[in-house]
Write an enzyme that holds these catalytic residues in place. Structure first.
Site, PDB file in Angstrom:
ATOM      1  N   ASP A  44       0.848  -1.192   0.000  1.00 20.17           N
ATOM      2  CA  ASP A  44       0.000   0.000   0.000  1.00 20.17           C
ATOM      3  C   ASP A  44       0.884   1.243   0.000  1.00 20.17           C
ATOM      4  O   ASP A  44       1.898   1.278   0.706  1.00 20.17           O
ATOM      5  CB  ASP A  44      -0.901  -0.012   1.242  1.00 20.17           C
ATOM      6  N   ILE A  45       0.511   2.244  -0.779  1.00 16.99           N
ATOM      7  CA  ILE A  45       1.327   3.473  -0.850  1.00 16.99           C
ATOM      8  C   ILE A  45       1.084   4.390   0.347  1.00 16.99           C
ATOM      9  O   ILE A  45       1.842   5.329   0.562  1.00 16.99           O
ATOM     10  CB  ILE A  45       1.122   4.245  -2.170  1.00 16.99           C
ATOM     11  N   ASN A  96     -13.035  -3.211   3.209  1.00 18.78           N
ATOM     12  CA  ASN A  96     -13.914  -2.064   3.378  1.00 18.78           C
ATOM     13  C   ASN A  96     -14.937  -2.104   2.247  1.00 18.78           C
ATOM     14  O   ASN A  96     -14.622  -2.557   1.149  1.00 18.78           O
ATOM     15  CB  ASN A  96     -13.121  -0.755   3.306  1.00 18.78           C
ATOM     16  N   VAL A 137     -11.169   2.881  -3.309  1.00 21.55           N
ATOM     17  CA  VAL A 137     -10.989   2.425  -4.686  1.00 21.55           C
ATOM     18  C   VAL A 137     -12.078   1.398  -4.970  1.00 21.55           C
ATOM     19  O   VAL A 137     -12.224   0.440  -4.211  1.00 21.55           O
ATOM     20  CB  VAL A 137      -9.589   1.809  -4.919  1.00 21.55           C
ATOM     21  N   HIS A 179     -10.590  -5.141  -2.335  1.00 20.19           N
ATOM     22  CA  HIS A 179      -9.214  -5.395  -1.934  1.00 20.19           C
ATOM     23  C   HIS A 179      -9.159  -5.740  -0.454  1.00 20.19           C
ATOM     24  O   HIS A 179      -9.846  -5.165   0.359  1.00 20.19           O
ATOM     25  CB  HIS A 179      -8.296  -4.208  -2.256  1.00 20.19           C
ATOM     26  N   HIS A 219      -7.019  -5.798   2.829  1.00 21.09           N
ATOM     27  CA  HIS A 219      -5.875  -5.162   3.496  1.00 21.09           C
ATOM     28  C   HIS A 219      -5.228  -6.215   4.390  1.00 21.09           C
ATOM     29  O   HIS A 219      -5.900  -6.822   5.227  1.00 21.09           O
ATOM     30  CB  HIS A 219      -6.330  -3.990   4.366  1.00 21.09           C
TER      31      HIS A 219
END
Length: 113
Positions: free
Chosen positions: A29-30, A86, A95, A99, A101
């Site tokens: 993750d950025i 989420n 987004v 996804h 996490h």
């Protein structure tokens, strides 16, 4: 639909990829929320958890198995980690491509915060 994750899947933009197979891609993750923060995504575009169908059940299992494999390979499986999805705006999804996490590297409290 084209999201930043779709572009990462197509290798149109760079990412620090830590795992990839035919169905799943995982990358750092950025904006990490823990020392280890990896996003595990299906290569199939599915906007939210609400958009899953019964035909996606095997794919969802593959996301969790990829997270488990990453945790073992990176050495934090035994110490512990957290997986989170989420869904939509109030759920914290930013987004529109589901996804998982994968968070680790510190003691994670509950509730998160």
């Amino acid at each position: 639909m084209s999201t930043i994750f779709s572009k990462i899947i197509r290798k149109e933009i760079p990412a620090k990829i830590v795992y990839e197979d035919n169905d799943v891609l995982a990358f750092e993750d950025i904006e990490p929320q823990a020392p280890v923060h990896i996003l595990v995504i299906p290569k199939k575009e599915i906007p939210t958890l609400n958009d899953l169908t019964e035909t996606d059940a095997e794919l969802m299992g593959k996301l969790f198995l990829a997270a488990q494999k990453i945790a073992k390979e990176q050495g934090f499986a035994e110490k512990g980690y957290r997986t989170v999805f989420n869904c939509n705006e109030d759920g914290g999804q930013t987004v529109n491509h589901i996804h998982l996490h994968l968070l680790a590297g510190r003691s994670l409290t509950w509730p998160p915060g």
